[in-house]
Design an enzyme around this catalytic site. Structure first.
Site, short mmCIF file in Angstrom:
data_model
loop_
_atom_site.label_atom_id
_atom_site.label_comp_id
_atom_site.label_asym_id
_atom_site.label_seq_id
_atom_site.Cartn_x
_atom_site.Cartn_y
_atom_site.Cartn_z
N ASN A 9 0.87 -1.17 0.00
CA ASN A 9 0.00 0.00 0.00
C ASN A 9 0.90 1.22 0.00
OD1 ASN A 9 -1.48 2.30 0.91
ND2 ASN A 9 -3.09 0.97 1.70
N GLU B 165 -3.91 1.90 -2.92
CA GLU B 165 -4.01 3.33 -2.59
C GLU B 165 -3.11 4.17 -3.49
OE1 GLU B 165 -5.14 5.57 1.31
OE2 GLU B 165 -4.06 3.76 1.90
N ASP C 128 -4.25 -4.97 0.78
CA ASP C 128 -4.59 -4.37 2.07
C ASP C 128 -6.02 -4.76 2.40
OD1 ASP C 128 -5.22 -2.81 4.23
OD2 ASP C 128 -4.63 -0.90 3.31
N ASN D 197 -7.40 -4.44 5.42
CA ASN D 197 -7.94 -3.62 6.50
C ASN D 197 -8.62 -4.47 7.58
OD1 ASN D 197 -7.36 -0.78 6.35
ND2 ASN D 197 -8.55 -0.70 4.44
N ASP E 291 -2.08 -6.26 5.90
CA ASP E 291 -1.77 -6.60 4.51
C ASP E 291 -1.48 -8.10 4.44
OD1 ASP E 291 -1.31 -3.66 3.28
OD2 ASP E 291 -0.40 -3.76 5.27
N ASP F 252 2.71 4.65 5.24
CA ASP F 252 2.52 4.12 6.60
C ASP F 252 2.44 2.59 6.60
OD1 ASP F 252 0.11 4.34 5.27
OD2 ASP F 252 -0.89 5.54 6.81
N HIS F 253 2.45 1.99 5.42
CA HIS F 253 2.55 0.53 5.28
C HIS F 253 3.97 0.15 4.87
CE1 HIS F 253 -1.89 -0.47 4.93
NE2 HIS F 253 -1.90 0.84 4.81
#
Length: 259
Positions: free
Chosen positions: A7, A34, A147, A149, A218, A247-248
Site C-alpha cells: 500500500n 491506494e 490491504d 484492512n 496486509d 505508513d505501510h
C-alpha cells in the site's frame, strides 16, 4: 518467484520510495494499493524505466490498485469486484502472470463504525467471498493479496484492547476474514510464522513505528495449488522508516517454480 504487496499511500507522492524499493527488493510481481491517482496520472514511464510492466485501475484522490511485473507479460482478467454494478470505487484488479492468477485488492476501511462505511465494508467482503469461492473452483494457482484492512487475531495488533470498536478489528469483520480463509485459502505469513508478532502498518502519529505499535492488515491468501510451493514470506519493515514513506511496509512471499 517473489511476489509482493504494498500500500503505497499515493503512488506519485511516494514514487522515489517505490522506485528505490523496487530496485533493492526486485520482486517479480507487485500488487499496489491506494494509488490516489486517476487513470491518466499513473507514473507508467517511471515504472517502465524501472523494468516493470503495469496494469492499473485508478481513481482521483482515493483508492486505486495496480499490478506490476518484472519482465513478465500481464494479461488483465478483470477490474472491479463483481456483484455491484453501482460500486465505482477502484479497489480490485485481477490478472494472469506466468501461470498464476493474481488478485490485487484494497478492502474498505469501514470507519467510523457502526455506520454506512462499515456496511459498505461488510457488503464488499461478501462480494469478495463470492468471487474468491469462484476462484477456488478454477484449476489454477491463485494469489489473493493486498490491504485487507483487517487484523485477524489479537496477535496482529498492538494493544488489541484499544481496537475493540474499530472497523479493522470488530468481531464481524474478523469473522468475515476467517470465513474467507476457511474456504480453502492459506494465510502465507501465518503458515510460516504461526505465533510471531508481525506488523505491516504503523500509523504516522505518536511515534508508532519507533514504538513498534503496529498492525498486520496486509495479507497474502494462497489457493491450495500454492500451499506447498510457499518457500518464504516476510515484511520489508525497514521501508517504513525511509523518508517520506508510506505508513505501510511491503509484504512479500517467495514461491517455488510451478510443476
Amino acid at each position: 518467484m517473489k511476489i509482493a504487496t504494498y500500500n503505497v499511500n499515493g503512488v506519485n507522492g511516494r514514487l522515489p520510495v517505490l522506485l528505490r524499493w523496487l530496485d533493492e527488493a526486485a520482486p517479480d510481481i507487485v500488487c499496489l494499493q491506494e494509488l490516489k491517482a486517476p487513470q491518466e496520472k499513473f507514473p507508467e514511464q517511471a515504472i517502465t524505466d524501472a523494468g516493470y510492466n503495469a496494469i492499473w485501475h485508478g481513481q482521483k484522490s482515493w483508492n486505486g490498485v495496480a499490478i506490476l511485473s518484472r519482465g513478465l507479460e500481464i494479461e488483465e482478467v478483470m477490474r472491479g469486484l463483481p456483484g455491484d454494478e453501482e460500486d465505482t470505487q477502484s479497489r480490485y484488479i485481477e490478472a494472469k502472470i506466468a501461470g498464476l492468477r493474481v488478485g490485487c485488492l484494497y478492502l474498505p476501511n469501514g470507519n467510523p463504525a457502526p455506520g454506512p462505511k462499515l456496511d459498505y465494508k461488510m457488503g464488499w467482503f461478501e462480494r469478495l467471498k463470492a468471487h474468491s469461492a469462484e476462484l477456488l473452483q478454477l484449476d489454477e494457482p491463485v494469489v489473493l493479496t493486498g490491504d485487507y484492512n483487517v487484523m485477524p487475531t489479537e496477535l496482529d495488533v498492538y494493544k488489541p484492547e484499544r481496537w475493540v470498536d474499530d472497523a479493522l478489528f470488530r468481531p464481524e469483520v474478523r469473522e468475515a476474514f476467517h470465513s474467507l480463509v476457511a474456504q480453502g485459502w492459506t494465510d502465507a505469513i501465518r503458515k510460516l510464522y504461526p505465533d510471531q508478532k508481525i506488523y505491516t502498518f504503523w500509523d504516522y502519529f505518536r511515534n508508532a513505528y519507533g514504538r513498534d505499535a503496529g498492525l498486520r492488515i496486509d495479507h497474502f491468501l494462497l489457493s491450495p495449488h500454492l500451499d506447498k510451493r510457499l518457500l518464504a514470506a516476510g515484511v520489508n519493515r525497514e521501508v517504513r522508516g525511509w523518508e517520506k514513506t508510506s505508513d505501510h511496509a511491503p509484504v512479500w512471499i517467495e514461491l517455488t517454480a510451478g510443476g
